[in-house]
Design an enzyme around this catalytic site. Sequence first.
Site, PDB file in Angstrom:
ATOM      1  CG  ASP A  24      30.966  13.016 114.008  1.00 24.44           C
ATOM      2  OD1 ASP A  24      31.884  13.683 114.520  1.00 24.44           O
ATOM      3  OD2 ASP A  24      30.670  11.858 114.388  1.00 24.44           O
ATOM      4  N   GLY A  25      32.853  15.138 112.524  1.00 23.01           N
ATOM      5  CA  GLY A  25      34.170  15.170 111.884  1.00 23.01           C
ATOM      6  C   GLY A  25      34.551  13.798 111.354  1.00 23.01           C
ATOM      7  CE  LYS A  27      32.600   9.894 112.888  1.00 18.23           C
ATOM      8  NZ  LYS A  27      33.430  10.969 113.491  1.00 18.23           N
ATOM      9  N   GLY A  31      39.079   8.488 115.849  1.00 20.46           N
ATOM     10  CA  GLY A  31      40.312   9.033 116.424  1.00 20.46           C
ATOM     11  C   GLY A  31      40.080   9.582 117.827  1.00 20.46           C
ATOM     12  CD  GLU A  37      32.420   9.934 116.494  1.00 16.03           C
ATOM     13  OE1 GLU A  37      32.883  11.020 116.833  1.00 16.03           O
ATOM     14  OE2 GLU A  37      33.106   9.057 115.938  1.00 16.03           O
TER      15      GLU A  37
HETATM   16  C1  5RP Z   1      35.949  10.982 117.120  1.00 21.09           C
HETATM   17  C2  5RP Z   1      36.036  11.163 115.652  1.00 21.09           C
HETATM   18  C3  5RP Z   1      36.386  12.534 115.154  1.00 21.09           C
HETATM   19  O1  5RP Z   1      35.336  13.009 114.403  1.00 21.09           O
HETATM   20  C4  5RP Z   1      37.637  12.437 114.316  1.00 21.09           C
HETATM   21  O2  5RP Z   1      38.651  11.877 115.133  1.00 21.09           O
HETATM   22  C5  5RP Z   1      38.076  13.814 113.815  1.00 21.09           C
HETATM   23  O3  5RP Z   1      38.502  14.593 114.893  1.00 21.09           O
HETATM   24  P1  5RP Z   1      39.006  16.084 114.689  1.00 21.09           P
HETATM   25  O4  5RP Z   1      37.847  16.880 114.213  1.00 21.09           O
HETATM   26  O5  5RP Z   1      39.465  16.497 116.072  1.00 21.09           O
HETATM   27  O6  5RP Z   1      40.144  16.066 113.701  1.00 21.09           O
HETATM   28  O7  5RP Z   1      35.819  10.277 114.871  1.00 21.09           O
HETATM   29  O8  5RP Z   1      35.748   9.637 117.450  1.00 21.09           O
END
Ligand code: 5RP
Length: 236
Positions: A89-90, A102, A104, A111
Amino acid sequence: MPADLNPIDKAKFVAAKRATEFVETGMKVGLGTGSTAAWMVRCLGERIREEGLRVVGVPTSSRTAELARQVGVPITTLDEAKWLDLTIDGADEFDPNLALIKGGGAALLQEKIVATASDQMIVIADAAKEVAQLGAFPLPVEVIPFGWQTTKALIEETLVSLDVLSRECSLRMNGAKPLMTDESNYIVDLHLKRIGNPRQLALVLNQIPGVVENGLFIDICDIVVIGHGDGRVTVR
Ligand code: 5RP
């Protein structure tokens, strides 16, 4: 690598591609949400098509589920899979202890459930997400719509005694309406600037009635794969 990527997207792509090398045939894999996780889902789809990799994914949002279907990654539910080998995951921020912010992309609840139900969590991020101390990125907190203004006021009151630089909180909007999560909840973003004690903050936030979950991931992430704009990848 797709042509014409700007340095940020190139960094996200190379991190995502490297992280998919941790995936082996037979694995059950949590599929994160966001632009970096989307590259990872596409790269997994490519390995399935080109190498015959056999995996099943558990998506962490309706968006990721849709993308997985489009690129040919088989998916199931967490209840079906029960426990996962790996989640990729990001993140919006990660610190030297691999604590994360996390949410965003408003998917923090699924998640966190999926990452917690995994033997290993790998975070994929561009280098700009690395921070000495969490808090510059607004901390997302998922709250139920009933009484959300009272919940927000309780959150603000709770912040008074904590080591944060600012206590401004805002309801996340989608145009003129509150943004709705996949769980039909709202997101309150906490603009704290500095989070002195993420572990304590995560615990106290979740004790407030109306708070469903917060975007602090403590002791969940095992590895961070960091992509750089010049195509290099480093691993923490
Ligand atoms: C979603 C998240 C994403 O992993 C986080 O916002 C990072 O997003 P990106 O890879 O678009 O920068 O937590 O809820």
